[in-house]
Scaffold this motif. Structure first.
Motif, PDB file in Angstrom:
ATOM      1  N   TYR A   9      -4.540 -11.373  20.096  1.00 32.09           N
ATOM      2  CA  TYR A   9      -4.536 -12.760  20.089  1.00 32.09           C
ATOM      3  C   TYR A   9      -5.624 -13.356  19.232  1.00 32.09           C
ATOM      4  O   TYR A   9      -5.315 -14.244  18.355  1.00 32.09           O
ATOM      5  CB  TYR A   9      -4.652 -13.035  21.457  1.00 32.09           C
ATOM      6  CG  TYR A   9      -4.600 -14.620  21.912  1.00 32.09           C
ATOM      7  CD1 TYR A   9      -3.449 -14.975  22.071  1.00 32.09           C
ATOM      8  CD2 TYR A   9      -5.878 -15.305  22.018  1.00 32.09           C
ATOM      9  CE1 TYR A   9      -3.234 -16.577  22.252  1.00 32.09           C
ATOM     10  CE2 TYR A   9      -5.803 -16.709  22.431  1.00 32.09           C
ATOM     11  CZ  TYR A   9      -4.365 -17.326  22.225  1.00 32.09           C
ATOM     12  OH  TYR A   9      -4.514 -18.603  22.747  1.00 32.09           O
TER      13      TYR A   9
ATOM     14  N   GLN B 215       0.714 -16.335  20.841  1.00 32.01           N
ATOM     15  CA  GLN B 215       0.084 -17.798  20.579  1.00 32.01           C
ATOM     16  C   GLN B 215       0.443 -18.708  21.074  1.00 32.01           C
ATOM     17  O   GLN B 215       0.087 -19.742  21.396  1.00 32.01           O
ATOM     18  CB  GLN B 215      -0.165 -17.583  18.982  1.00 32.01           C
ATOM     19  CG  GLN B 215      -0.794 -16.377  18.354  1.00 32.01           C
ATOM     20  CD  GLN B 215      -2.386 -16.876  18.542  1.00 32.01           C
ATOM     21  OE1 GLN B 215      -2.624 -17.888  18.547  1.00 32.01           O
ATOM     22  NE2 GLN B 215      -3.210 -15.823  18.601  1.00 32.01           N
TER      23      GLN B 215
ATOM     24  N   GLY C  16       0.212 -18.597  25.173  1.00 31.17           N
ATOM     25  CA  GLY C  16      -1.191 -18.568  25.674  1.00 31.17           C
ATOM     26  C   GLY C  16      -1.509 -17.201  26.318  1.00 31.17           C
ATOM     27  O   GLY C  16      -0.457 -16.413  26.714  1.00 31.17           O
ATOM     28  N   ARG C  17      -2.633 -16.963  26.636  1.00 33.97           N
ATOM     29  CA  ARG C  17      -3.074 -15.959  27.515  1.00 33.97           C
ATOM     30  C   ARG C  17      -2.640 -15.732  29.015  1.00 33.97           C
ATOM     31  O   ARG C  17      -2.360 -14.744  29.401  1.00 33.97           O
ATOM     32  CB  ARG C  17      -4.410 -15.628  27.271  1.00 33.97           C
ATOM     33  CG  ARG C  17      -4.891 -14.873  26.007  1.00 33.97           C
ATOM     34  CD  ARG C  17      -6.314 -14.390  25.820  1.00 33.97           C
ATOM     35  NE  ARG C  17      -6.394 -13.827  24.526  1.00 33.97           N
ATOM     36  CZ  ARG C  17      -7.493 -13.140  24.374  1.00 33.97           C
ATOM     37  NH1 ARG C  17      -8.316 -12.581  25.479  1.00 33.97           N
ATOM     38  NH2 ARG C  17      -7.476 -12.246  23.407  1.00 33.97           N
TER      39      ARG C  17
END
Length: 66
Positions: free
Chosen positions: A48, A61, A64-65
């Motif tokens: 990431y 990306q 998101g995490r």
């Protein structure tokens, strides 16, 4: 992705070797596809930071995490 790495590949290999499609083989290949998709997603999450710095747009990306 699950369809590609599970039933499509396993079903295609089974068909190429036996000349027929087997329902039980297709059903058993779904967990294999799910496990493969999870490994690929985890691999994207691992990269990431580097992907963001390089400007590479991956699924991690975009989502998101979290």
């Amino acid at each position: 992705m699950v369809v590609v790495f599970g039933p499509l590949i396993v079903g295609g290999a089974t068909y190429a070797q036996t000349g027929r499609l087997a329902t039980h083989v297709m059903l058993l290949s779904v967990p294999v596809g799910m496990a493969t998709a999870c490994v690929l997603a985890a691999n994207n999450l691992r990269d990431y930071e580097e992907d963001g710095a390089a400007g590479v747009l991956t699924l991690a990306q975009v989502i998101g995490r979290r």
